[in-house]
Design a protein around this motif. Structure first.
Motif: not given
Length: 503
Positions: A470-491
């Motif tokens: 997933a790509m977020n809109s909180w800049g590169t200082g959050w998560g993995d340089a602005g991105f994150c992984w979301v578990d298939y079953n948790f999604f």
């Protein structure tokens, strides 16, 4: 309860009826609280239900088959599609009385055993005898005792009702006798839906004939026809043919149920699942991982513009990049203005007002959106600026043709969309665990019951991680340089039922 302090680059989100998904760019630590009296507008507003219900749905063949099997196996509507972006579980539990057996003779203290299961979890099982509640249990084993000495001789009905945490309910019943075999007719009718076929797909607005076959050892007194658990019509005599007008019915999967009843009150149901306004996709073997080329990860700053960022800055820009076979991103050609869309589509006047996907996507279809260079984004004073005639003219060059919805549990459809170079936009409910994501981490658990609405764009997946990117809109200082992984079953547990993607 209070969240831990949140560092620069993470959203300030206060609570109340609605909560904020705005960003803090002050460079200081901030703390949020569920009891904070400052209520700001959410970055996510409710979709227009009428528009959402009419959006065509992309559905994979394996998803429709799964829905169909669940409907037939449980003889209960799974209610998988209502046209609303509702977060949470919509699958009914299954319940069965395993002891005593129907038609048996009982006496003294009767042990009643119930089997109940659910895709997420059963929250309670209730037993009643002749309509009077006997007991309720919140955890297995679901065993109950009934003092039959207090009951008169004759036939008695034992019912079990299972409920899950989302409020979905299923019931079943049997008949037993005291002092003698139960009297009267105990044989349930036979019933089946003969047409349409299970898994059929139709266009909204069409009138479909639903044919039902029903028989009984003595005689069928009525057959009723239901859609998603709501009775539409009842017939007292054969032929049992029902007309279903699908005008106004939401896109997606729906459960059709026929219930036959005899003079003794015995009933039997039969269910199938059909799809409306859907594009059924049966893709070839999907790659084990795929990642879209995205524009740079940047911050939305202090405006509640997360929906505009996911739909315009991320999704629309990616669409243009692949549509034009670009080799790089440019604010002049293929990065689009979230400011234009946010300023026109937000539900209130201030910069804390939220937006929704239906309004934004209709705007993108009818008016288009201009490039970033034409209307730059400003998180400090931009939200009150209305577009100029020049910016409207630029927007008209970049209209989208249409958009679709996808069920958040249809993993095959989401992946096939990504592989076709179309990002998927989604509402989600985030908490402290989301705030705390770091490089290499996968979002797969909640750490608090408190959460607030936010918007993300799915831009990739990796089967080895069993997660979407997933790509977020909180800049590169959050998560993995602005991105994150979301578990298939948790999604599906933290996202709205409907996701969206641009055509």
């Amino acid at each position: 309860m209070k969240f831990n302090k949140i560092l620069l680059g993470v959203a300030i989100c206060t609570t109340g009826l609605i909560t904020s998904c705005k960003k803090d760019d002050s460079g200081v630590q901030v703390s949020t609280s569920e009891t904070n009296s400052t209520v700001q507008a959410s970055g996510v507003a409710a979709d227009d239900e009428k528009i959402a219900a009419s959006v065509p749905m992309l559905m994979s063949t394996d998803f429709l088959q799964r829905v169909s099997e669940e409907s037939v196996a449980s003889n209960n509507p799974t209610r998988l599609a209502k046209g609303k972006p509702t977060t949470g579980d919509r699958t009914l539990p299954t319940v069965l009385i395993t002891s005593p057996s129907t038609g048996s003779i009982v006496s003294g203290t009767v042990g009643i055993t119930v089997s109940a299961s659910d895709n997420v979890g059963v929250s309670s099982v209730k037993i009643s005898v002749d309509g009077t509640v006997l007991a309720t249990k919140s955890a297995a084993p679901y065993t109950f005792s009934w003092n039959a000495l207090t009951a008169i001789a004759g036939t008695h009905t034992i019912s079990a009702t299972a409920q899950d945490a989302a409020g979905n309910i299923s019931s079943t019943s049997i008949q037993v006798g005291i002092n003698a075999l139960p009297t009267g007719d105990l044989t349930a009718p036979l019933v089946s839906i003969t047409s349409p076929a299970n898994g059929s797909s139709f266009t909204i607005g069409a009138t479909t004939t639903v044919g039902v076959a029903a028989s009984d050892n003595i005689g069928v007194t009525s057959v009723s026809f239901s859609v998603d658990g709501v009775v539409k019509s009842t017939l007292a005599a054969a032929p049992y043919n029902f007309s279903w007008n699908t005008t106004g019915v939401a896109s997606g999967a729906h459960t059709l149920t026929a219930t036959a009843k005899d003079a003794a009150g015995n009933t039997k149901t039969s269910s199938i699942s059909v799809a409306l306004n859907t594009v059924i996709v049966n893709p070839p073997t999907l790659p084990t991982s795929y990642r879209l080329n995205t524009p740079p990860a940047i911050t939305q700053g202090s405006e509640s513009s997360c929906v505009a960022f996911s739909a315009v800055y991320i999704a629309r820009s990616i669409e243009q990049y692949y549509k034009t076979n670009a080799t790089s991103y440019s604010q002049a050609t293929n990065i689009f203005s979230p400011e234009f869309a946010y300023n026109l589509a937000k539900v209130g006047a201030d910069c804390g007002s939220g937006t929704n996907y239906t309004n934004l996507l209709e705007l993108m279809k009818n008016q288009g959106v201009p490039t970033w260079q034409s209307m730059p984004y400003s998180s400090t004073n931009g939200c009150t600026l209305m577009p100029t005639s020049t910016q409207y003219a630029d927007a008209a060059n970049y209209k989208i043709s249409s958009y679709i919805s996808i069920a958040n549990t249809d993993q095959t459809a989401i992946k096939s969309r990504i592989v076709s170079n179309h990002p998927v936009m989604v509402y989600c409910t985030i908490d402290q665990a989301f705030y705390d994501l770091m490089p290499g981490m996968i979002w797969n658990t909640k750490v608090s019951t408190y959460g607030f609405p936010h918007s993300l764009a799915i831009v990739g997946y990796d089967d080895s991680k069993k997660a979407y990117l997933a790509m977020n809109s909180w800049g590169t200082g959050w998560g993995d340089a602005g991105f994150c992984w979301v578990d298939y079953n948790f999604f599906p547990t933290v996202t709205s039922y409907l996701t969206y993607s641009i055509n």
